[in-house]
Design a protein around this motif. Structure first.
Motif, PDB file in Angstrom:
ATOM      1  N   PRO A 176       0.797  -1.236   0.000  1.00 46.97           N
ATOM      2  CA  PRO A 176       0.000   0.000   0.000  1.00 46.97           C
ATOM      3  C   PRO A 176       0.828   1.285   0.000  1.00 46.97           C
ATOM      4  O   PRO A 176       0.731   2.115   0.900  1.00 46.97           O
ATOM      5  N   TYR A 177       1.622   1.470  -1.034  1.00 47.61           N
ATOM      6  CA  TYR A 177       2.376   2.716  -1.150  1.00 47.61           C
ATOM      7  C   TYR A 177       1.429   3.896  -1.359  1.00 47.61           C
ATOM      8  O   TYR A 177       0.409   3.773  -2.050  1.00 47.61           O
ATOM      9  N   PRO A 178       1.766   5.069  -0.824  1.00 51.84           N
ATOM     10  CA  PRO A 178       0.932   6.252  -1.069  1.00 51.84           C
ATOM     11  C   PRO A 178       0.763   6.572  -2.547  1.00 51.84           C
ATOM     12  O   PRO A 178      -0.310   7.009  -2.967  1.00 51.84           O
ATOM     13  N   CYS A 179       1.801   6.369  -3.348  1.00 48.48           N
ATOM     14  CA  CYS A 179       1.681   6.695  -4.770  1.00 48.48           C
ATOM     15  C   CYS A 179       0.648   5.807  -5.462  1.00 48.48           C
ATOM     16  O   CYS A 179       0.070   6.190  -6.487  1.00 48.48           O
ATOM     17  N   ILE A 180       0.389   4.642  -4.899  1.00 50.65           N
ATOM     18  CA  ILE A 180      -0.647   3.763  -5.437  1.00 50.65           C
ATOM     19  C   ILE A 180      -2.012   4.176  -4.899  1.00 50.65           C
ATOM     20  O   ILE A 180      -2.976   4.317  -5.650  1.00 50.65           O
ATOM     21  N   GLY A 181      -2.097   4.379  -3.602  1.00 45.84           N
ATOM     22  CA  GLY A 181      -3.375   4.768  -3.014  1.00 45.84           C
ATOM     23  C   GLY A 181      -3.912   6.071  -3.562  1.00 45.84           C
ATOM     24  O   GLY A 181      -5.126   6.233  -3.735  1.00 45.84           O
ATOM     25  N   GLN A 182      -3.010   7.011  -3.862  1.00 41.29           N
ATOM     26  CA  GLN A 182      -3.404   8.313  -4.378  1.00 41.29           C
ATOM     27  C   GLN A 182      -3.380   8.376  -5.904  1.00 41.29           C
ATOM     28  O   GLN A 182      -3.606   9.431  -6.489  1.00 41.29           O
ATOM     29  N   CYS A 183      -3.084   7.248  -6.554  1.00 44.54           N
ATOM     30  CA  CYS A 183      -3.019   7.183  -8.025  1.00 44.54           C
ATOM     31  C   CYS A 183      -1.995   8.160  -8.597  1.00 44.54           C
ATOM     32  O   CYS A 183      -2.183   8.712  -9.693  1.00 44.54           O
ATOM     33  N   ARG A 184      -0.904   8.371  -7.869  1.00 40.79           N
ATOM     34  CA  ARG A 184       0.111   9.286  -8.368  1.00 40.79           C
ATOM     35  C   ARG A 184       0.860   8.730  -9.579  1.00 40.79           C
ATOM     36  O   ARG A 184       1.553   9.474 -10.280  1.00 40.79           O
ATOM     37  N   PHE A 185       0.720   7.447  -9.835  1.00 38.24           N
ATOM     38  CA  PHE A 185       1.342   6.877 -11.029  1.00 38.24           C
ATOM     39  C   PHE A 185       0.730   7.460 -12.300  1.00 38.24           C
ATOM     40  O   PHE A 185       1.317   7.355 -13.384  1.00 38.24           O
ATOM     41  N   LEU A 186      -0.439   8.085 -12.180  1.00 38.03           N
ATOM     42  CA  LEU A 186      -1.064   8.713 -13.345  1.00 38.03           C
ATOM     43  C   LEU A 186      -0.462  10.080 -13.665  1.00 38.03           C
ATOM     44  O   LEU A 186      -0.830  10.698 -14.660  1.00 38.03           O
ATOM     45  N   ASP A 187       0.466  10.554 -12.828  1.00 38.60           N
ATOM     46  CA  ASP A 187       1.092  11.852 -13.084  1.00 38.60           C
ATOM     47  C   ASP A 187       1.966  11.829 -14.336  1.00 38.60           C
ATOM     48  O   ASP A 187       2.211  12.873 -14.939  1.00 38.60           O
ATOM     49  N   LEU A 188       2.473  10.626 -14.697  1.00 39.80           N
ATOM     50  CA  LEU A 188       3.445  10.519 -15.792  1.00 39.80           C
ATOM     51  C   LEU A 188       4.548  11.541 -15.548  1.00 39.80           C
ATOM     52  O   LEU A 188       4.866  12.383 -16.386  1.00 39.80           O
ATOM     53  N   SER A 189       5.149  11.434 -14.384  1.00 38.28           N
ATOM     54  CA  SER A 189       5.969  12.517 -13.843  1.00 38.28           C
ATOM     55  C   SER A 189       7.193  12.849 -14.672  1.00 38.28           C
ATOM     56  O   SER A 189       7.669  13.988 -14.649  1.00 38.28           O
TER      57      SER A 189
END
Length: 292
Positions: free
Chosen positions: A62-75
């Motif tokens: 349960p990483y925060p980047c997964i819970g917050q869908c930050r992977f969609l940032d395409l950073s």
């Protein structure tokens, strides 16, 4: 600093913690374009598709980047150096390693923008995330990127990373270094230096969580107990220390940015951890480190 107890909800993959976004809402336009045009997912299925893959990933860890869908940032595409990185991959046949790549969403962004996938590698500790990346982007039969599975700290001859020593032109590290304490970040940075070609222009770039007050902070999703959050000064100091240890010199550009989501990760709530607090010093930290 005493090692904090890992929250029971995290051990059980509970969704009551504040960094799990139950309703992911709409998907950002860049991510939607990638999923619709690169992955050919119908427009009306994008949100449900992302939510389904996200929840499967949450059960892995349960990483925060997964819970917050930050992977969609395409950073990677938000970096000022993105056009240069894309040019180097397309025109100079340089090699990029996305370290701690999770679903390898930034690799898919690069490929969709014309970078040859065979020149891009990804690495992650958890093979489940790599597999979920194929499910998320539906390119298992077309993507030519190579993925390495393993612990970057494993410096034995059996390490999957050893074969890359001195062969990588660019390393992208998003939400990666901040997972570790100071000592481990120094060791990780020295390892990154060994992966890069020992030539002028070798590049490390990325973004992560930082704080205007650098130091060790409790990190309840990491059994090591603490994570070191950098400000501009500490990030430069770390690279100076690593440069001396490795006999290398680096041009270090680093800056902090306001970001409410990054600040929210410092929040501890009654239903998640302790009291209702917010670390007002939390910021997004971006960096570009180039070998001289």
């Amino acid at each position: 600093m005493a090692r904090p107890e890992v929250n029971p909800q995290i051990k059980a993959r509970g969704k009551g913690v504040h960094w799990y976004k139950a309703d992911i809402g709409d998907v950002s336009e860049p991510a939607r374009q990638l999923l619709e045009h690169y992955s050919r997912i119908p427009s009306d299925e994008v949100v449900s598709h992302v939510a389904e893959v996200r929840d499967r990933a949450w059960d892995v860890f349960p990483y925060p980047c997964i819970g917050q869908c930050r992977f969609l940032d395409l950073s990677i595409s938000l970096s000022p150096l993105y056009p240069d990185v894309l040019h180097r991959l397309k025109e100079s046949e340089h090699t990029l390693l996305d370290i701690g790549c999770c679903f390898a969403q930034d690799i898919r962004k690069l490929v969709s923008d014309g970078a040859p996938s065979e020149n891009i590698l990804g690495a992650d500790l958890r093979p489940e995330f790599i597999d979920l990346g194929y499910d998320l982007f539906r390119d298992r039969d077309t993507l030519k990127s190579k993925f390495l599975i393993g612990d970057v700290f494993d410096d034995t001859t059996a390490s999957a990373f050893r074969e890359l020593d001195g062969k990588v032109d660019i390393i992208y590290a998003a939400s990666f270094f901040h997972l570790f304490n100071w000592e481990d970040q120094v060791g990780m940075t020295e390892r990154v230096v060994r992966l890069l070609k020992p030539v002028e222009g070798s590049l490390v770039l990325g973004r992560q969580r930082g704080n205007i007050n650098s130091g060790e902070y409790e990190h309840r999703t990491n059994e090591k107990g603490t994570m070191f959050r950098h400000n501009e000064k500490s990030w430069k100091e770390m690279w100076k220390q690593v440069g001396k240890a490795t006999g290398s010199s680096w041009d270090v550009k680093v800056w902090l940015e306001e970001d409410e989501d990054f600040r929210r990760y410092g929040k501890v709530e009654a239903n998640g951890l302790d009291d209702n607090k917010l670390d007002s010093g939390d910021r997004r930290l971006r960096f570009e480190v180039t070998r001289l």
